[in-house]
Design a protein around this motif. Sequence first.
Motif, PDB file in Angstrom:
ATOM      1  N   ASN A   4       0.823  -1.209   0.000  1.00 50.61           N
ATOM      2  CA  ASN A   4       0.000   0.000   0.000  1.00 50.61           C
ATOM      3  C   ASN A   4       0.859   1.262   0.000  1.00 50.61           C
ATOM      4  O   ASN A   4       0.516   2.255  -0.631  1.00 50.61           O
ATOM      5  CB  ASN A   4      -0.933   0.007   1.216  1.00 50.61           C
ATOM      6  N   ALA A   5       1.970   1.208   0.725  1.00 56.80           N
ATOM      7  CA  ALA A   5       2.870   2.359   0.758  1.00 56.80           C
ATOM      8  C   ALA A   5       3.501   2.591  -0.600  1.00 56.80           C
ATOM      9  O   ALA A   5       3.675   3.738  -1.034  1.00 56.80           O
ATOM     10  CB  ALA A   5       3.948   2.143   1.826  1.00 56.80           C
ATOM     11  N   LEU A   9       3.117   5.890  -3.071  1.00 53.91           N
ATOM     12  CA  LEU A   9       4.213   6.637  -3.684  1.00 53.91           C
ATOM     13  C   LEU A   9       3.932   6.866  -5.166  1.00 53.91           C
ATOM     14  O   LEU A   9       4.165   7.965  -5.697  1.00 53.91           O
ATOM     15  CB  LEU A   9       5.532   5.867  -3.511  1.00 53.91           C
ATOM     16  N   VAL A  10       3.422   5.850  -5.849  1.00 54.73           N
ATOM     17  CA  VAL A  10       3.073   5.978  -7.260  1.00 54.73           C
ATOM     18  C   VAL A  10       2.028   7.070  -7.449  1.00 54.73           C
ATOM     19  O   VAL A  10       2.138   7.931  -8.338  1.00 54.73           O
ATOM     20  CB  VAL A  10       2.548   4.638  -7.815  1.00 54.73           C
ATOM     21  N   GLN A  11       1.010   7.060  -6.621  1.00 55.97           N
ATOM     22  CA  GLN A  11      -0.076   8.031  -6.765  1.00 55.97           C
ATOM     23  C   GLN A  11       0.392   9.447  -6.452  1.00 55.97           C
ATOM     24  O   GLN A  11      -0.045  10.415  -7.092  1.00 55.97           O
ATOM     25  CB  GLN A  11      -1.236   7.613  -5.858  1.00 55.97           C
ATOM     26  N   TYR A  34       2.250  12.129   6.147  1.00 53.14           N
ATOM     27  CA  TYR A  34       2.640  11.207   7.218  1.00 53.14           C
ATOM     28  C   TYR A  34       3.042   9.848   6.646  1.00 53.14           C
ATOM     29  O   TYR A  34       4.087   9.287   6.999  1.00 53.14           O
ATOM     30  CB  TYR A  34       1.484  11.053   8.216  1.00 53.14           C
ATOM     31  N   HIS A  35       2.214   9.302   5.765  1.00 53.93           N
ATOM     32  CA  HIS A  35       2.504   7.987   5.194  1.00 53.93           C
ATOM     33  C   HIS A  35       3.767   8.017   4.328  1.00 53.93           C
ATOM     34  O   HIS A  35       4.543   7.058   4.322  1.00 53.93           O
ATOM     35  CB  HIS A  35       1.314   7.494   4.372  1.00 53.93           C
ATOM     36  N   LEU A  36       3.989   9.115   3.639  1.00 58.69           N
ATOM     37  CA  LEU A  36       5.209   9.244   2.841  1.00 58.69           C
ATOM     38  C   LEU A  36       6.435   9.278   3.746  1.00 58.69           C
ATOM     39  O   LEU A  36       7.454   8.623   3.475  1.00 58.69           O
ATOM     40  CB  LEU A  36       5.144  10.502   1.974  1.00 58.69           C
ATOM     41  N   ASN A  37       6.335  10.042   4.843  1.00 55.77           N
ATOM     42  CA  ASN A  37       7.447  10.107   5.804  1.00 55.77           C
ATOM     43  C   ASN A  37       7.734   8.741   6.417  1.00 55.77           C
ATOM     44  O   ASN A  37       8.895   8.361   6.608  1.00 55.77           O
ATOM     45  CB  ASN A  37       7.132  11.125   6.906  1.00 55.77           C
ATOM     46  N   GLN A  38       6.676   8.000   6.710  1.00 54.30           N
ATOM     47  CA  GLN A  38       6.864   6.666   7.291  1.00 54.30           C
ATOM     48  C   GLN A  38       7.558   5.729   6.301  1.00 54.30           C
ATOM     49  O   GLN A  38       8.421   4.922   6.682  1.00 54.30           O
ATOM     50  CB  GLN A  38       5.514   6.068   7.707  1.00 54.30           C
TER      51      GLN A  38
END
Length: 299
Positions: A4-5, A9-11, A34-38
């Motif tokens: 999912n991560a 990133l693609v999106q 937040y999810h990108l940083n993680q």
Amino acid sequence: MDVNALTLLVQILDAGNLSEAARRLKMSRANISYHLNQLEKSIGQQLVRRTTRRVEPTEIGLKLYEHGLRIQNELTAARESITTLGQRLQGRVRLSVPSGYGQLVMSPWLLDFKRHYPGIVLDVMFENRVEDLMRDEVDVAVRVLSEPPQNLVARDMGVVRYVACASRGFAESQGLPQQLDDLRTMPLITAAVIGRQLRVAAYWRDERHEVLLEPSLISENFLFLRQAIQAGLGIGLVPDYVVQDEVDRGEIVTSLDEWRLSIFGTHMHLLYMPNRHHTRAMATFIDFVLAKARGAVVA
């Protein structure tokens, strides 16, 4: 690594910035960030460079993007296979076609496609824009170009030829151009691109000539241009399919027939992004249109 991560990133990179990605995914910008940083923390490297307007991938970010894109396409294909199993073909194809070619040549093809595949939604835009051709809301575009963009897949749909033509009444009273340079001085009816000097390229055997034009009537609407030619308002310089029926009936006559004329390009192309997943609906549509084009008399 979380799939999912990777697809997130693609999106993000496809969207170009975090705000647009948040809008498309119906998430808050803070949540996206937040999810990108993680993800970056789990990798231990920076994946994107943030500017005030855009995000751009780092070298490792680009590699992960390519992996994520393949995974995303495979997941989409798997979901489609499951949902369409035992059902008629369904899906949606977003299409951009030139106003003249779309209305005069492609319209019967599109209607025929709908009769064959009623479960596929066709979303058709009639437009002539070239800049930002394959934006997000377009799956397939059709355009006349001499050289298609390098970043797109281009499928040849056939040669496009322009004709110099006029109504029979205009030809009898005003005459027809006998030389290329006559196009400079006669009242000319044609299409143009805003902000560009209009010129016609003319080919005689292996020789190429070019003539700058100053039309007296300009429009992107080829049906209107045909009406103007029929009304005897001047010499039309249009693709041959615009006036072919009228030429066959003798209502419109042509000249300079020994020359191969071109304004915007010499070939019609079907264009799509190389890295965008082809749904069954889109692949079926592409094959259908190319088959129609091969059987059509465009030149």
